[in-house]
Design a protein around this motif. Structure first.
Motif, PDB file in Angstrom:
ATOM      1  N   ALA A   1      24.480 -20.593  -8.985  1.00  0.00           N
ATOM      2  CA  ALA A   1      24.146 -19.254  -9.452  1.00  0.00           C
ATOM      3  C   ALA A   1      22.760 -19.266 -10.089  1.00  0.00           C
ATOM      4  O   ALA A   1      22.477 -20.081 -10.960  1.00  0.00           O
ATOM      5  CB  ALA A   1      25.178 -18.766 -10.450  1.00  0.00           C
ATOM      6  N   LEU A   2      21.892 -18.383  -9.623  1.00  0.00           N
ATOM      7  CA  LEU A   2      20.565 -18.270 -10.204  1.00  0.00           C
ATOM      8  C   LEU A   2      20.593 -17.253 -11.330  1.00  0.00           C
ATOM      9  O   LEU A   2      21.307 -16.255 -11.261  1.00  0.00           O
ATOM     10  CB  LEU A   2      19.563 -17.821  -9.138  1.00  0.00           C
ATOM     11  N   PRO A   3      19.799 -17.488 -12.360  1.00  0.00           N
ATOM     12  CA  PRO A   3      19.765 -16.499 -13.439  1.00  0.00           C
ATOM     13  C   PRO A   3      19.110 -15.211 -12.950  1.00  0.00           C
ATOM     14  O   PRO A   3      18.303 -15.219 -12.022  1.00  0.00           O
ATOM     15  CB  PRO A   3      18.914 -17.179 -14.516  1.00  0.00           C
ATOM     16  N   SER A   4      19.443 -14.137 -13.566  1.00  0.00           N
ATOM     17  CA  SER A   4      18.904 -12.838 -13.190  1.00  0.00           C
ATOM     18  C   SER A   4      17.422 -12.768 -13.552  1.00  0.00           C
ATOM     19  O   SER A   4      17.016 -13.144 -14.653  1.00  0.00           O
ATOM     20  CB  SER A   4      19.670 -11.740 -13.922  1.00  0.00           C
ATOM     21  N   LEU A   5      16.613 -12.283 -12.635  1.00  0.00           N
ATOM     22  CA  LEU A   5      15.178 -12.170 -12.870  1.00  0.00           C
ATOM     23  C   LEU A   5      14.778 -10.797 -13.388  1.00  0.00           C
ATOM     24  O   LEU A   5      13.615 -10.581 -13.698  1.00  0.00           O
ATOM     25  CB  LEU A   5      14.410 -12.472 -11.582  1.00  0.00           C
ATOM     26  N   SER A   6      15.696  -9.861 -13.479  1.00  0.00           N
ATOM     27  CA  SER A   6      15.335  -8.509 -13.897  1.00  0.00           C
ATOM     28  C   SER A   6      14.720  -8.461 -15.305  1.00  0.00           C
ATOM     29  O   SER A   6      13.784  -7.691 -15.519  1.00  0.00           O
ATOM     30  CB  SER A   6      16.529  -7.573 -13.784  1.00  0.00           C
ATOM     31  N   PRO A   7      15.172  -9.247 -16.298  1.00  0.00           N
ATOM     32  CA  PRO A   7      14.496  -9.202 -17.598  1.00  0.00           C
ATOM     33  C   PRO A   7      13.048  -9.696 -17.517  1.00  0.00           C
ATOM     34  O   PRO A   7      12.159  -9.149 -18.171  1.00  0.00           O
ATOM     35  CB  PRO A   7      15.338 -10.114 -18.494  1.00  0.00           C
ATOM     36  N   VAL A   8      12.792 -10.698 -16.698  1.00  0.00           N
ATOM     37  CA  VAL A   8      11.438 -11.231 -16.560  1.00  0.00           C
ATOM     38  C   VAL A   8      10.535 -10.201 -15.890  1.00  0.00           C
ATOM     39  O   VAL A   8       9.411  -9.945 -16.340  1.00  0.00           O
ATOM     40  CB  VAL A   8      11.463 -12.551 -15.750  1.00  0.00           C
ATOM     41  N   ILE A   9      11.033  -9.589 -14.829  1.00  0.00           N
ATOM     42  CA  ILE A   9      10.245  -8.569 -14.134  1.00  0.00           C
ATOM     43  C   ILE A   9       9.969  -7.402 -15.066  1.00  0.00           C
ATOM     44  O   ILE A   9       8.856  -6.876 -15.119  1.00  0.00           O
ATOM     45  CB  ILE A   9      10.973  -8.116 -12.855  1.00  0.00           C
ATOM     46  N   SER A  10      10.958  -6.967 -15.811  1.00  0.00           N
ATOM     47  CA  SER A  10      10.791  -5.868 -16.757  1.00  0.00           C
ATOM     48  C   SER A  10       9.747  -6.210 -17.814  1.00  0.00           C
ATOM     49  O   SER A  10       8.906  -5.376 -18.167  1.00  0.00           O
ATOM     50  CB  SER A  10      12.139  -5.556 -17.412  1.00  0.00           C
ATOM     51  N   MET A  11       9.782  -7.443 -18.327  1.00  0.00           N
ATOM     52  CA  MET A  11       8.821  -7.855 -19.353  1.00  0.00           C
ATOM     53  C   MET A  11       7.402  -7.870 -18.775  1.00  0.00           C
ATOM     54  O   MET A  11       6.456  -7.388 -19.420  1.00  0.00           O
ATOM     55  CB  MET A  11       9.177  -9.240 -19.873  1.00  0.00           C
ATOM     56  N   LEU A  12       7.239  -8.408 -17.559  1.00  0.00           N
ATOM     57  CA  LEU A  12       5.906  -8.451 -16.950  1.00  0.00           C
ATOM     58  C   LEU A  12       5.377  -7.041 -16.684  1.00  0.00           C
ATOM     59  O   LEU A  12       4.187  -6.764 -16.882  1.00  0.00           O
ATOM     60  CB  LEU A  12       5.949  -9.266 -15.660  1.00  0.00           C
ATOM     61  N   TRP A  13       6.232  -6.138 -16.229  1.00  0.00           N
ATOM     62  CA  TRP A  13       5.837  -4.747 -15.991  1.00  0.00           C
ATOM     63  C   TRP A  13       5.382  -4.091 -17.296  1.00  0.00           C
ATOM     64  O   TRP A  13       4.353  -3.428 -17.333  1.00  0.00           O
ATOM     65  CB  TRP A  13       6.997  -3.989 -15.369  1.00  0.00           C
ATOM     66  N   TYR A  14       6.128  -4.312 -18.369  1.00  0.00           N
ATOM     67  CA  TYR A  14       5.776  -3.750 -19.676  1.00  0.00           C
ATOM     68  C   TYR A  14       4.432  -4.312 -20.151  1.00  0.00           C
ATOM     69  O   TYR A  14       3.570  -3.579 -20.641  1.00  0.00           O
ATOM     70  CB  TYR A  14       6.890  -4.061 -20.684  1.00  0.00           C
ATOM     71  N   MET A  15       4.244  -5.642 -20.019  1.00  0.00           N
ATOM     72  CA  MET A  15       2.991  -6.256 -20.457  1.00  0.00           C
ATOM     73  C   MET A  15       1.811  -5.725 -19.646  1.00  0.00           C
ATOM     74  O   MET A  15       0.717  -5.521 -20.179  1.00  0.00           O
ATOM     75  CB  MET A  15       3.092  -7.783 -20.344  1.00  0.00           C
ATOM     76  N   GLY A  16       2.009  -5.487 -18.354  1.00  0.00           N
ATOM     77  CA  GLY A  16       0.956  -4.920 -17.521  1.00  0.00           C
ATOM     78  C   GLY A  16       0.570  -3.522 -17.964  1.00  0.00           C
ATOM     79  O   GLY A  16      -0.618  -3.184 -18.040  1.00  0.00           O
ATOM     80  N   LYS A  17       1.582  -2.695 -18.269  1.00  0.00           N
ATOM     81  CA  LYS A  17       1.297  -1.333 -18.753  1.00  0.00           C
ATOM     82  C   LYS A  17       0.524  -1.369 -20.059  1.00  0.00           C
ATOM     83  O   LYS A  17      -0.428  -0.613 -20.244  1.00  0.00           O
ATOM     84  CB  LYS A  17       2.603  -0.552 -18.936  1.00  0.00           C
ATOM     85  N   VAL A  18       0.912  -2.261 -20.969  1.00  0.00           N
ATOM     86  CA  VAL A  18       0.226  -2.365 -22.257  1.00  0.00           C
ATOM     87  C   VAL A  18      -1.220  -2.804 -22.041  1.00  0.00           C
ATOM     88  O   VAL A  18      -2.148  -2.277 -22.682  1.00  0.00           O
ATOM     89  CB  VAL A  18       0.973  -3.344 -23.200  1.00  0.00           C
TER      90      VAL A  18
END
Length: 163
Positions: A123-140
């Motif tokens: 089972a691979l860990p979910s990547l959605s928190p990482v993607i969400s964090m990168l998207w937020y950092m890009g917007k900032v």
């Protein structure tokens, strides 16, 4: 002389001292990666019954219960054999539910078990928190760059207007 105050023992405190801390998780058919339930109880069976009732475990579910008593941590492997009320029987660690009917030779079944263990997907860990964090950092970063550029232009116009 004044009478001395004597502290009487709290009966609830005595019950707390008799309770042992336990943690439990399922081992078969679904294997949990972390402790699913933690709490205090008088005995391993009482805690296992509490865990089974909360998780609504069916018959043949196996679990491990770890006690965190004064003698150090100890583990006990149990199997649910009844649900009304919950009844348990000890099982050996690593032994899972009874195997299907044995074939004429045991060697192929052992090989099949090893292949099944190796073939199970990881089972691979979910990547959605990482993607969400990168998207937020890009917007900032974009917003900060726009604000800094706007302030630089505004300051240059103010300097030329005041000079």
């Amino acid at each position: 002389m004044r009478p001395r105050k004597v502290a009487l023992p709290n009966p609830n405190h005595l019950n707390e001292e008799m309770l042992v801390k336990f943690a439990a998780k399922r081992t078969w058919p679904e294997k949990a990666s972390s402790w699913e339930h933690e709490g205090d109880a008088d005995t391993v069976e009482a805690f296992a019954a509490e865990f089974a009732a909360i998780e609504q475990l069916p018959v043949d579910t196996e679990m491990v219960v770890m006690s965190k008593g004064d003698g150090g941590p100890s583990t006990q492997f149990l199997k649910v054999v009844g649900t009304s009320p919950y009844a348990f029987e000890p099982v050996e660690p690593g032994k899972q539910a009874p195997a299907p009917a044995a074939s004429s030779s045991d060697e192929p079944s052992q090989e099949q078990e090893q292949e099944q263990e190796e073939d199970q997907p990881v089972a691979l860990p979910s990547l959605s928190p990482v993607i969400s964090m990168l998207w937020y950092m890009g917007k900032v970063a974009v917003i900060a760059t726009v604000v800094i550029a706007t302030l630089a232009i505004l300051i240059s116009y103010l300097k030329s207007w005041l000079a």
